[in-house]
Design a protein around this motif. Sequence first.
Motif, PDB file in Angstrom:
ATOM      1  N   LEU A 133       8.516 -61.955  29.504  1.00 34.45           N
ATOM      2  CA  LEU A 133       9.371 -62.798  28.673  1.00 34.45           C
ATOM      3  C   LEU A 133       9.083 -62.585  27.186  1.00 34.45           C
ATOM      4  O   LEU A 133       9.997 -62.562  26.360  1.00 34.45           O
ATOM      5  N   ARG A 134       7.800 -62.417  26.862  1.00 34.56           N
ATOM      6  CA  ARG A 134       7.434 -62.176  25.467  1.00 34.56           C
ATOM      7  C   ARG A 134       8.053 -60.884  24.964  1.00 34.56           C
ATOM      8  O   ARG A 134       8.654 -60.840  23.885  1.00 34.56           O
ATOM      9  N   PHE A 135       7.932 -59.815  25.741  1.00 34.15           N
ATOM     10  CA  PHE A 135       8.460 -58.534  25.291  1.00 34.15           C
ATOM     11  C   PHE A 135       9.991 -58.491  25.364  1.00 34.15           C
ATOM     12  O   PHE A 135      10.627 -57.800  24.569  1.00 34.15           O
ATOM     13  N   ALA A 136      10.559 -59.248  26.266  1.00 39.84           N
ATOM     14  CA  ALA A 136      12.022 -59.357  26.300  1.00 39.84           C
ATOM     15  C   ALA A 136      12.511 -60.009  25.010  1.00 39.84           C
ATOM     16  O   ALA A 136      13.504 -59.582  24.413  1.00 39.84           O
ATOM     17  N   THR A 137      11.790 -61.026  24.559  1.00 35.83           N
ATOM     18  CA  THR A 137      12.141 -61.702  23.310  1.00 35.83           C
ATOM     19  C   THR A 137      11.993 -60.754  22.126  1.00 35.83           C
ATOM     20  O   THR A 137      12.871 -60.668  21.258  1.00 35.83           O
ATOM     21  N   LEU A 138      10.887 -60.036  22.079  1.00 36.07           N
ATOM     22  CA  LEU A 138      10.640 -59.104  20.979  1.00 36.07           C
ATOM     23  C   LEU A 138      11.722 -58.034  20.902  1.00 36.07           C
ATOM     24  O   LEU A 138      12.183 -57.678  19.814  1.00 36.07           O
ATOM     25  N   ASN A 139      12.132 -57.543  22.040  1.00 36.17           N
ATOM     26  CA  ASN A 139      13.182 -56.519  22.046  1.00 36.17           C
ATOM     27  C   ASN A 139      14.556 -57.106  21.734  1.00 36.17           C
ATOM     28  O   ASN A 139      15.383 -56.445  21.102  1.00 36.17           O
ATOM     29  N   LEU A 140      14.802 -58.339  22.135  1.00 32.26           N
ATOM     30  CA  LEU A 140      16.049 -59.001  21.754  1.00 32.26           C
ATOM     31  C   LEU A 140      16.131 -59.175  20.236  1.00 32.26           C
ATOM     32  O   LEU A 140      17.209 -59.070  19.650  1.00 32.26           O
TER      33      LEU A 140
ATOM     34  N   HIS B 188       4.613 -55.753  33.661  1.00 32.34           N
ATOM     35  CA  HIS B 188       4.089 -55.371  34.981  1.00 32.34           C
ATOM     36  C   HIS B 188       4.465 -56.489  35.947  1.00 32.34           C
ATOM     37  O   HIS B 188       4.469 -57.664  35.591  1.00 32.34           O
ATOM     38  N   HIS B 189       4.772 -56.114  37.151  1.00 37.24           N
ATOM     39  CA  HIS B 189       5.164 -57.111  38.149  1.00 37.24           C
ATOM     40  C   HIS B 189       4.064 -58.166  38.287  1.00 37.24           C
ATOM     41  O   HIS B 189       2.888 -57.854  38.380  1.00 37.24           O
ATOM     42  N   GLY B 190       4.476 -59.409  38.292  1.00 35.14           N
ATOM     43  CA  GLY B 190       3.522 -60.498  38.416  1.00 35.14           C
ATOM     44  C   GLY B 190       3.100 -61.069  37.081  1.00 35.14           C
ATOM     45  O   GLY B 190       2.460 -62.110  37.027  1.00 35.14           O
ATOM     46  N   ASP B 191       3.434 -60.400  35.977  1.00 30.97           N
ATOM     47  CA  ASP B 191       3.080 -60.894  34.647  1.00 30.97           C
ATOM     48  C   ASP B 191       4.354 -61.377  33.957  1.00 30.97           C
ATOM     49  O   ASP B 191       4.861 -60.750  33.032  1.00 30.97           O
ATOM     50  N   LEU B 192       4.845 -62.504  34.419  1.00 28.00           N
ATOM     51  CA  LEU B 192       6.113 -63.031  33.912  1.00 28.00           C
ATOM     52  C   LEU B 192       6.029 -63.379  32.435  1.00 28.00           C
ATOM     53  O   LEU B 192       6.957 -63.097  31.672  1.00 28.00           O
ATOM     54  N   LYS B 193       4.927 -63.968  32.021  1.00 28.97           N
ATOM     55  CA  LYS B 193       4.796 -64.388  30.632  1.00 28.97           C
ATOM     56  C   LYS B 193       4.900 -63.197  29.683  1.00 28.97           C
ATOM     57  O   LYS B 193       5.596 -63.262  28.670  1.00 28.97           O
ATOM     58  N   LYS B 194       4.242 -62.109  30.013  1.00 28.91           N
ATOM     59  CA  LYS B 194       4.309 -60.909  29.181  1.00 28.91           C
ATOM     60  C   LYS B 194       5.721 -60.336  29.194  1.00 28.91           C
ATOM     61  O   LYS B 194       6.226 -59.872  28.160  1.00 28.91           O
TER      62      LYS B 194
ATOM     63  N   SER C 167      17.796 -67.414  22.881  1.00 27.69           N
ATOM     64  CA  SER C 167      17.759 -68.580  23.773  1.00 27.69           C
ATOM     65  C   SER C 167      16.955 -68.203  25.008  1.00 27.69           C
ATOM     66  O   SER C 167      16.774 -67.022  25.312  1.00 27.69           O
ATOM     67  N   LEU C 168      16.469 -69.211  25.713  1.00 26.05           N
ATOM     68  CA  LEU C 168      15.715 -68.947  26.943  1.00 26.05           C
ATOM     69  C   LEU C 168      16.594 -68.234  27.965  1.00 26.05           C
ATOM     70  O   LEU C 168      16.117 -67.386  28.723  1.00 26.05           O
ATOM     71  N   ARG C 169      17.864 -68.565  27.973  1.00 29.23           N
ATOM     72  CA  ARG C 169      18.799 -67.934  28.915  1.00 29.23           C
ATOM     73  C   ARG C 169      18.916 -66.435  28.631  1.00 29.23           C
ATOM     74  O   ARG C 169      18.863 -65.608  29.555  1.00 29.23           O
ATOM     75  N   LYS C 170      19.062 -66.079  27.350  1.00 25.70           N
ATOM     76  CA  LYS C 170      19.171 -64.665  26.987  1.00 25.70           C
ATOM     77  C   LYS C 170      17.884 -63.913  27.287  1.00 25.70           C
ATOM     78  O   LYS C 170      17.899 -62.766  27.733  1.00 25.70           O
ATOM     79  N   VAL C 171      16.776 -64.555  27.047  1.00 23.30           N
ATOM     80  CA  VAL C 171      15.470 -63.927  27.305  1.00 23.30           C
ATOM     81  C   VAL C 171      15.302 -63.659  28.793  1.00 23.30           C
ATOM     82  O   VAL C 171      14.834 -62.591  29.203  1.00 23.30           O
TER      83      VAL C 171
ATOM     84  N   ALA D  92      14.854 -60.009  30.553  1.00 25.55           N
ATOM     85  CA  ALA D  92      13.672 -59.717  31.361  1.00 25.55           C
ATOM     86  C   ALA D  92      14.024 -59.430  32.822  1.00 25.55           C
ATOM     87  O   ALA D  92      13.184 -58.977  33.597  1.00 25.55           O
ATOM     88  N   GLY D  93      15.275 -59.726  33.191  1.00 28.13           N
ATOM     89  CA  GLY D  93      15.701 -59.487  34.561  1.00 28.13           C
ATOM     90  C   GLY D  93      15.180 -60.506  35.547  1.00 28.13           C
ATOM     91  O   GLY D  93      14.900 -60.183  36.702  1.00 28.13           O
ATOM     92  N   VAL D  94      15.047 -61.757  35.076  1.00 28.53           N
ATOM     93  CA  VAL D  94      14.565 -62.829  35.944  1.00 28.53           C
ATOM     94  C   VAL D  94      15.593 -63.955  35.969  1.00 28.53           C
ATOM     95  O   VAL D  94      16.568 -63.946  35.206  1.00 28.53           O
ATOM     96  N   SER D  95      15.384 -64.939  36.819  1.00 25.91           N
ATOM     97  CA  SER D  95      16.326 -66.049  36.929  1.00 25.91           C
ATOM     98  C   SER D  95      16.285 -66.908  35.672  1.00 25.91           C
ATOM     99  O   SER D  95      15.302 -66.899  34.918  1.00 25.91           O
ATOM    100  N   GLN D  96      17.339 -67.675  35.445  1.00 18.02           N
ATOM    101  CA  GLN D  96      17.422 -68.510  34.242  1.00 18.02           C
ATOM    102  C   GLN D  96      16.364 -69.609  34.227  1.00 18.02           C
ATOM    103  O   GLN D  96      16.005 -70.116  33.161  1.00 18.02           O
ATOM    104  N   SER D  97      15.875 -69.964  35.393  1.00 14.32           N
ATOM    105  CA  SER D  97      14.853 -71.016  35.453  1.00 14.32           C
ATOM    106  C   SER D  97      13.437 -70.462  35.292  1.00 14.32           C
ATOM    107  O   SER D  97      12.498 -71.220  35.026  1.00 14.32           O
ATOM    108  N   ALA D  98      13.267 -69.163  35.422  1.00  9.03           N
ATOM    109  CA  ALA D  98      11.936 -68.550  35.387  1.00  9.03           C
ATOM    110  C   ALA D  98      11.152 -68.832  34.103  1.00  9.03           C
ATOM    111  O   ALA D  98       9.942 -69.115  34.170  1.00  9.03           O
ATOM    112  N   PRO D  99      11.768 -68.766  32.914  1.00  2.71           N
ATOM    113  CA  PRO D  99      10.994 -69.009  31.680  1.00  2.71           C
ATOM    114  C   PRO D  99      10.295 -70.354  31.644  1.00  2.71           C
ATOM    115  O   PRO D  99       9.239 -70.500  31.024  1.00  2.71           O
ATOM    116  N   TYR D 100      10.871 -71.343  32.333  1.00  2.00           N
ATOM    117  CA  TYR D 100      10.303 -72.687  32.280  1.00  2.00           C
ATOM    118  C   TYR D 100       8.954 -72.796  32.994  1.00  2.00           C
ATOM    119  O   TYR D 100       8.261 -73.804  32.854  1.00  2.00           O
TER     120      TYR D 100
END
Length: 208
Positions: A19-26, A11-17, A36-40, A44-52
């Motif tokens: 990223l978690r589900f992007a990882t699970l699907n990867l 859901h928009h605004g829930d970046l952590k979720k 890798s964080l870059r692939k995640v 997730a369709g976010v910038s490469q710096s967003a996971p940090y």
Amino acid sequence: MKSIPFKDSYHHGDLKKALRFATLNLLQEESYQSISLRKVAKKAGVSQSAPYRHYPNLESLLVDVAIYGFQLLREKLQSIQSKFKKHPLLQFRESGLCYVNFALGHPDLFQIMYGNQISNHALYPELTLAEEASFSVLEDIIRENQKSGNLNSSDVRKTAIAAWTMVHGIALLFLGKQVVFQDSTDRTIKRTTKEMLETLYIGIKYKK
């Protein structure tokens, strides 16, 4: 057994979720070793710096994913408890099948949960709590069998560890297609797991 896809509950605004589900699907598409964080971030369709913003490194993300895995496993085991509420022995057998099916349905998630991708689980209290919570369901099932007279065991935890060790080993052997476990059809998995659990049960029941 085919991998079980995860529904993306982003859901928009829930970046952590996200990223978690992007990882699970990867993990359903690639080996856990290639995550890798870059692939995640890309998934997730976010910038490469967003996971940090939530994860200082890859291990911290894998910890979050492992916690989710243990929570999911616990829910599945609890559903077995509920389904066979009046039949403790069926809980014992079906919980073992549930564990093996979980491992084979989510092989890379299972590897992150139990492998060495996370250097030291003890460094993450929330992770160890999630592990213990999933294991406690098996302890509850053993305790119910003890009360009903199905199992002759005075040490619930040791008995639960013995049962867990067996089904964990079965899962790993099927995943690795090792020797007698090469034929990993759903039917074979179910039959073999039931037979091994029956052997364990007989040993525990008649233990002096």
